[in-house]
Each structure stands twice: as C-alpha cells, then as structure tokens.
Design an enzyme around this catalytic site. Sequence first.
Site, PDB file in Angstrom:
ATOM      1  N   CYS A 217      47.771  45.185  32.764  1.00  0.00           N
ATOM      2  CA  CYS A 217      48.953  44.459  32.314  1.00  0.00           C
ATOM      3  C   CYS A 217      50.118  44.850  33.211  1.00  0.00           C
ATOM      4  O   CYS A 217      50.008  45.764  34.029  1.00  0.00           O
ATOM      5  CB  CYS A 217      49.265  44.850  30.885  1.00  0.00           C
ATOM      6  SG  CYS A 217      47.826  44.665  29.824  1.00  0.00           S
TER       7      CYS A 217
ATOM      8  N   ARG B 291      49.537  40.371  37.320  1.00  0.00           N
ATOM      9  CA  ARG B 291      48.711  41.431  36.746  1.00  0.00           C
ATOM     10  C   ARG B 291      47.992  40.993  35.475  1.00  0.00           C
ATOM     11  O   ARG B 291      47.127  41.696  34.958  1.00  0.00           O
ATOM     12  CB  ARG B 291      49.572  42.656  36.431  1.00  0.00           C
ATOM     13  CG  ARG B 291      50.276  43.249  37.629  1.00  0.00           C
ATOM     14  CD  ARG B 291      51.052  44.462  37.224  1.00  0.00           C
ATOM     15  NE  ARG B 291      50.176  45.490  36.729  1.00  0.00           N
ATOM     16  CZ  ARG B 291      49.555  46.394  37.465  1.00  0.00           C
ATOM     17  NH1 ARG B 291      49.737  46.392  38.759  1.00  0.00           N
ATOM     18  NH2 ARG B 291      48.767  47.291  36.938  1.00  0.00           N
TER      19      ARG B 291
ATOM     20  N   TRP C  27      46.957  41.354  30.198  1.00  0.00           N
ATOM     21  CA  TRP C  27      45.598  40.960  30.547  1.00  0.00           C
ATOM     22  C   TRP C  27      44.750  41.655  29.493  1.00  0.00           C
ATOM     23  O   TRP C  27      44.596  42.873  29.498  1.00  0.00           O
ATOM     24  CB  TRP C  27      45.245  41.451  31.946  1.00  0.00           C
ATOM     25  CG  TRP C  27      43.949  40.920  32.467  1.00  0.00           C
ATOM     26  CD1 TRP C  27      43.723  39.678  33.014  1.00  0.00           C
ATOM     27  CD2 TRP C  27      42.691  41.602  32.507  1.00  0.00           C
ATOM     28  NE1 TRP C  27      42.401  39.555  33.378  1.00  0.00           N
ATOM     29  CE2 TRP C  27      41.748  40.718  33.085  1.00  0.00           C
ATOM     30  CE3 TRP C  27      42.249  42.859  32.110  1.00  0.00           C
ATOM     31  CZ2 TRP C  27      40.405  41.052  33.265  1.00  0.00           C
ATOM     32  CZ3 TRP C  27      40.912  43.195  32.298  1.00  0.00           C
ATOM     33  CH2 TRP C  27      40.014  42.293  32.877  1.00  0.00           C
TER      34      TRP C  27
ATOM     35  N   ASN D   5      49.871  49.615  29.548  1.00  0.00           N
ATOM     36  CA  ASN D   5      48.913  49.083  30.525  1.00  0.00           C
ATOM     37  C   ASN D   5      47.785  50.089  30.641  1.00  0.00           C
ATOM     38  O   ASN D   5      48.030  51.249  30.967  1.00  0.00           O
ATOM     39  CB  ASN D   5      49.603  48.910  31.887  1.00  0.00           C
ATOM     40  CG  ASN D   5      48.602  48.692  33.006  1.00  0.00           C
ATOM     41  OD1 ASN D   5      47.576  48.053  32.806  1.00  0.00           O
ATOM     42  ND2 ASN D   5      48.894  49.225  34.183  1.00  0.00           N
ATOM     43  N   GLY D   6      46.552  49.663  30.362  1.00  0.00           N
ATOM     44  CA  GLY D   6      45.423  50.575  30.498  1.00  0.00           C
ATOM     45  C   GLY D   6      44.541  50.529  29.269  1.00  0.00           C
ATOM     46  O   GLY D   6      44.618  49.605  28.462  1.00  0.00           O
TER      47      GLY D   6
ATOM     48  N   GLU E  29      33.398  36.462  52.160  1.00  0.00           N
ATOM     49  CA  GLU E  29      34.821  36.348  51.817  1.00  0.00           C
ATOM     50  C   GLU E  29      35.202  34.882  51.571  1.00  0.00           C
ATOM     51  O   GLU E  29      35.968  34.571  50.656  1.00  0.00           O
ATOM     52  CB  GLU E  29      35.664  36.987  52.937  1.00  0.00           C
ATOM     53  CG  GLU E  29      37.170  36.779  52.868  1.00  0.00           C
ATOM     54  CD  GLU E  29      37.832  37.294  51.598  1.00  0.00           C
ATOM     55  OE1 GLU E  29      37.186  37.961  50.785  1.00  0.00           O
ATOM     56  OE2 GLU E  29      39.026  36.982  51.407  1.00  0.00           O
TER      57      GLU E  29
ATOM     58  N   LYS F  69      36.803  33.427  48.071  1.00  0.00           N
ATOM     59  CA  LYS F  69      38.088  32.700  47.992  1.00  0.00           C
ATOM     60  C   LYS F  69      37.902  31.402  47.219  1.00  0.00           C
ATOM     61  O   LYS F  69      38.706  31.075  46.357  1.00  0.00           O
ATOM     62  CB  LYS F  69      38.636  32.355  49.386  1.00  0.00           C
ATOM     63  CG  LYS F  69      39.347  33.420  50.175  1.00  0.00           C
ATOM     64  CD  LYS F  69      40.618  33.950  49.600  1.00  0.00           C
ATOM     65  CE  LYS F  69      40.380  35.075  48.653  1.00  0.00           C
ATOM     66  NZ  LYS F  69      40.199  36.385  49.168  1.00  0.00           N
TER      67      LYS F  69
ATOM     68  N   GLU G 240      37.264  31.992  43.398  1.00  0.00           N
ATOM     69  CA  GLU G 240      38.349  32.506  42.561  1.00  0.00           C
ATOM     70  C   GLU G 240      39.496  31.525  42.388  1.00  0.00           C
ATOM     71  O   GLU G 240      40.111  31.499  41.329  1.00  0.00           O
ATOM     72  CB  GLU G 240      38.836  33.877  43.020  1.00  0.00           C
ATOM     73  CG  GLU G 240      39.527  33.963  44.338  1.00  0.00           C
ATOM     74  CD  GLU G 240      40.016  35.390  44.628  1.00  0.00           C
ATOM     75  OE1 GLU G 240      40.155  35.708  45.805  1.00  0.00           O
ATOM     76  OE2 GLU G 240      40.253  36.160  43.699  1.00  0.00           O
TER      77      GLU G 240
ATOM     78  N   HIS H  24      14.646  32.701  52.319  1.00  0.00           N
ATOM     79  CA  HIS H  24      13.885  33.634  51.482  1.00  0.00           C
ATOM     80  C   HIS H  24      14.122  33.380  49.989  1.00  0.00           C
ATOM     81  O   HIS H  24      13.952  34.274  49.183  1.00  0.00           O
ATOM     82  CB  HIS H  24      14.222  35.077  51.854  1.00  0.00           C
ATOM     83  CG  HIS H  24      13.817  35.413  53.250  1.00  0.00           C
ATOM     84  ND1 HIS H  24      12.507  35.559  53.627  1.00  0.00           N
ATOM     85  CD2 HIS H  24      14.550  35.568  54.376  1.00  0.00           C
ATOM     86  CE1 HIS H  24      12.452  35.816  54.932  1.00  0.00           C
ATOM     87  NE2 HIS H  24      13.688  35.826  55.417  1.00  0.00           N
TER      88      HIS H  24
ATOM     89  N   LYS I   8      45.774  40.487  39.830  1.00  0.00           N
ATOM     90  CA  LYS I   8      45.877  40.881  41.229  1.00  0.00           C
ATOM     91  C   LYS I   8      45.361  42.296  41.450  1.00  0.00           C
ATOM     92  O   LYS I   8      44.678  42.580  42.420  1.00  0.00           O
ATOM     93  CB  LYS I   8      47.343  40.779  41.673  1.00  0.00           C
ATOM     94  CG  LYS I   8      47.607  41.229  43.091  1.00  0.00           C
ATOM     95  CD  LYS I   8      47.383  40.112  44.071  1.00  0.00           C
ATOM     96  CE  LYS I   8      47.548  40.545  45.507  1.00  0.00           C
ATOM     97  NZ  LYS I   8      46.625  39.797  46.384  1.00  0.00           N
TER      98      LYS I   8
HETATM   99  O1  M6R Z   1      44.105  45.825  45.644  1.00  0.00           O
HETATM  100  P1  M6R Z   1      42.713  45.875  46.186  1.00  0.00           P
HETATM  101  O2  M6R Z   1      42.641  45.447  47.615  1.00  0.00           O
HETATM  102  O3  M6R Z   1      42.053  47.206  45.964  1.00  0.00           O
HETATM  103  O4  M6R Z   1      41.901  44.819  45.331  1.00  0.00           O
HETATM  104  C1  M6R Z   1      40.518  44.678  45.466  1.00  0.00           C
HETATM  105  C2  M6R Z   1      40.026  43.402  44.807  1.00  0.00           C
HETATM  106  O5  M6R Z   1      40.314  43.407  43.443  1.00  0.00           O
HETATM  107  C3  M6R Z   1      40.671  42.163  45.437  1.00  0.00           C
HETATM  108  O6  M6R Z   1      40.428  42.095  46.804  1.00  0.00           O
HETATM  109  C4  M6R Z   1      40.124  40.871  44.783  1.00  0.00           C
HETATM  110  O7  M6R Z   1      38.767  40.716  45.077  1.00  0.00           O
HETATM  111  C5  M6R Z   1      40.942  39.663  45.244  1.00  0.00           C
HETATM  112  N1  M6R Z   1      41.293  38.869  44.111  1.00  0.00           N
HETATM  113  C6  M6R Z   1      40.222  38.793  46.191  1.00  0.00           C
HETATM  114  O8  M6R Z   1      40.991  37.717  46.605  1.00  0.00           O
END
Ligand code: M6R
Length: 607
Positions: A2, A27, A75, A99-100, A480, A484, A487, A503, A602
């Site tokens: 959060c 967050r 969150w 938060n946590g 990657e 993208k 998500e 395979h 994030k």
């Molecule tokens: O802050 P970080 O780079 O440690 O975060 C790692 C992942 O949570 C982050 O890269 C996540 O996969 C992104 N949403 C990807 O776009």
Amino acid sequence: MCGIVGHIGTKNSVEIVLEGLKRLEYRGYDSAGISFVDETGDLQIYKKSGRLDNLKSLLKGKNLNTTISIGHTRWATHGEVNDVNSHPHTRGSVSIVHNGIIENADRLREELKNIGFKFQSQTDSEVFLALVCSNLDEKKDLVSSVAESFKKIEGNSAFVVMFAKTCEIVAIKRGAPLVCGSSNNLKELLVSSDPFALIGVADTIFFPEDEVICSFGQDQKRELKFLELNLKPSTRYLKKKQTSSLNSVEKGEFEHFMLKEIHEQPDLIRALTQYYFAGVGKDALFTLAKLKPNRICISACGTAAYAGLVIRDFFEKENRIPCVVELASEFRYRNPIIGEKDLGLFISQSGETADTLAAQHLCKSEKVKTVSIVNVEGSTLYRESDANLLIKAGVEIGVASTKAFTQMALTGRLLALAMKGELESEANQVKITKKFSLLADRIDALIVRTSEIKKVAERLYNKSGFFFTGRGSYFPIALEGALKLKEIAYVHAEGYASGELKHGPIALIDETVVNIAIVGPELFDKTISNIQEIKARKGIIVAIGPEDSTELKKLSDYFIGLNFDGLDELAPVYVNVCNQLLAYYVAKEKGTDIDKPRNLAKSVTVE
Ligand code: M6R
C-alpha cells in the site's frame, strides 16, 4: 504494497496528502482514505473503495481545513476490498495507516478480543491499532505505545499513527519502505512510502532504518525526532537533499507515464556514460572493477530479472565469469549453494521488492559480497548492499517498467566492461560512449517510426494469444516483451526460446495465434527456420529483425525492420523498445488502464 502518507505543518494538509496519494497510487488502488484533525481537535475520517477519485468525490464540499493528516492507498492483502477494510483505521483519537503484513495478527486479535476489544474490519492493520490503544490506555504516551506495540508484531510492515489529542504523528517500519521529509526548517514535516510523494514539498529527505521511531510534533517548536525502540535518540537514518524536481512527476505532453518513460530512454542512455565516466558514479564503478569473483549470482524479479538475463550474457560471453540468474522469489527456498567467492548481484528499480531484499539478506548471511544495480537511491536495497550502481533512470511511474530495464541492462554492461579492465583507458571510454550514443540515436529513430508499430497493434490487438520468440541474447527480450503485453494489455502472451517451441507449445499454433518473432543477426538462419515452423501451422508472423532481410520480409505477415549495424551486444536493448511500444499501443487499442494495470502494484513489498 500500500502507499502511506502523513503530514504535519503550516499548509493545508489534506491537499498535500491527496497529492502524495496520487503519486503513490501505483502501489495499490483498491481503496483510498484520509483522516485529519479538524479545527475543533476532532478526528475526521473519509475512506472509500476504488480509486483515489472516489475518495476525492467523497471529500467534495467538506470542510478540509487542517494542518495534520494521514492517508492511504490500498493493495488488499487481509480482508476483501470494501469501505470498512479501507484505511485509515480509527479508534477514539487514534488513527493509523499501514503497509505490509502482520504475520501473527490472528493470534494477537484473539488475545485482544479476550480483553474486550471489538474489531470492525477483517484487516491485520486494525490489530496494530488496538495494540496501540491498549498501550495508550496504560501509558498515555504515543511514542512509547507505538514502540511497545511494534515489539509484539511479526512480519514486514510500516505504520503511520496519528493521535488527535496531542496533534502528533509517529511512524515506524520493519522491512517495508518508509521515508520522512522536511522543508523550510521543519515548517512542513512529511512521511511516506516513497520519496516520490515528497517531491515539490520536502527539501530534505530522511531514510530511517528498521525499528527506528520517527516522531513528528505539532507544538510551537515543531520537531522531527528519531528514536530507538528503547526511546533513546537514534542516529540510524540517512539524510539527503531532495534532488528531484516536479517535472519528473508530471506527464507533460504525453497521454501516459509509460509513453513518456519510453521516450525518455535515449537521453537517459546518453547521460549514463557521462555519469559513470565523468560524474558522481565514477568511484563506485571503478572500485567494483577490481572484483574477481569465481561466479556471479544475479537475483531479481520480473522485468529486473529479465534485465539480469541480458547482463548474464555480458559476463559469460566476454568476461568468461560463470553467471546464474535467479528469480528472487525462488532463490532462498531452494537452499542455494553460495559462498564467499561468489558475487551477489541484485537488480531492482524500486530497491524495495521484498523477494529481492530477502535474496540479498540470504547472500549477506552467507558472507557473499552484495552489489546492487538499483534506481532509487536511499531505498532499502541501496542501503543494505555492500555497494551500489545507480541506473539513473529518474522516477519511473508507469507500473510497467520500461526505462528501468534499459538502464539496468546498460549499467550491467558497464560493470562487465569495468571488471574486464576495458574502461581504464580514456580511448575505450570514448569508444563505449559512442556506442551508447549510437544506441540512443537508433532508439530515437525507432520512436519516430511509432506509427508503423501502432498499425500492427491496431490490426492484432484482439487476437487471443501471443508468442514472443527469440534466440540467444534475444530470448530475454522475448520474455520481457511477453511480460509487457500481459501486464498492460491483459492478453495471454508467452516468451519462448525460438528453438523450444517445437518441444510442446507449437501444438497451440493456429491462425488465431500471433508470433512476435525477434530476429537479431545472431543465429539468424536458425531463427528463420523456427519462424517457418510456425508459418506452416498458419500462425500470424510479426517479424522484428534486420531491415535489409528480404527473406524475413517475405516470410512475415507484418515486418518491423531495424538497423542493427554497430550495436553488437547492445542490440537486444534496442529491440526491446520496439516491444515496449507494441505493448503500449495494443493496450491503448484495448482501452486498459496503462499506467495502473489491474491487480498490479509498482513495488511489490510483500513476499
Ligand atoms: O522494483 P523492482 O525492479 O524490484 O520490481 C521488480 C518487478 O516487480 C517489476 O519489474 C515488475 O515485473 C514490473 N511490473 C514489470 O513491468
């Protein structure tokens, strides 16, 4: 995961906290809430499930005159998403945001129920509130009540507690991010989950360590005190001048932060060599150049882990240092073999990812030297690593990481070159600077051709499945690219090594499935054969490859030609920008919330 914010000062506190929450919405955005002490000294609480805008609507027409408040964007972890479970949680004159996760919440709740406490929500956070209130009843002092309560809870958490009776705020954390700020000689005092929320208000930032109590007083002599749990003054915090400007938190001409961040990449790349060859980063890089590990063990999550795979290639292909890349969320559970001769390399944008931090702790406990490639200076990872290399990406707001990936991979490239002794001469530094500039120019040129990528997105956005494929250094780019698209566009996408499709997954290929085939100069012919296998099964081919390849052009339904000349090992970073743009425009066609995709946050500060 959060976002929490608190403010005490001379300005309108609700405005400051709402602005902070807006910046922290990345967050979590299941609900938002605020509480403040009104002019008569009473607590006012407003909270609402859904986005911050719902809370803002609730506040319309209300008297919001106050100079002390706390706020939260959620969150959900414990308890479903509804108004009651939204923060702040309040009892009498005490209000908290959290938060946590409190791991022993169930046991503590039962104990508190047995002594007469009644709970309104299903959250673990309310357990901490009850603890603070029970201690306050006995001791009538907020700081010591928070200290006593905090000693009883297990797990990683950050709390901000406001006491209306004395107009004070107390904050504390363990294993979760928390940052304090002040401006104009303590006129405004702030606390937040991220320094980002403090930009434009605080001129000085403080990063407290775990279990340091941060106490904000609202008497004539306003103070910010740091105390240990035994209430003795603490020096366990890092103090920094604020360096980020308001520009970095505004979208400017762009419709989304993600697009702005994609466009920022060329300039950031150019600035990176400057920072490491002629700027503040020089010492850090050249000190690390002396490292001679037997093996490098990279740990990271999500996009950062894929950047790790790109970096692995630099270390193995050229430095010939064995290098493994571990998903930080798995690493510590498989009893990994690590030792003093290894180098633990951690990659993270936020520097607050719980899994990455846990991996770093494990390495530290095994006496492995820990180095982090990280964006947020002062973050937990930054503070706890033996050494750091900053990626200098600036504030990244889009939940989908873009510019951070590029800067992580390139910072890793510089580290590998430095450790190989190839950055010692000025001539070599000039050569590398030129290569980075060439990459930046190529990305600039690609961005100008956005309309081509947009067209492909417009044609294919409603397809149900995407396979991103690539070989060698382009395999991480396939992973990657798929991440993208998943998500932000909510489409099923998988990243696969081109040669691996036959395979098993090739069974899924038919005329409804799209193959984004990434073809670099490396392993060109073999990758072409893999595309033919998909074409033979009627898959739709989008080829991203060398612009002069007639073969690729002929084979594909859509072709995005790129100029790889002279980029060599940096080419994967270039191709990745094409995937970023593709994902962005597919998501735009689908009308998703690009900067804040559903179910995501994030920075993932829970395990
Ligand atoms: O802050 P970080 O780079 O440690 O975060 C790692 C992942 O949570 C982050 O890269 C996540 O996969 C992104 N949403 C990807 O776009």
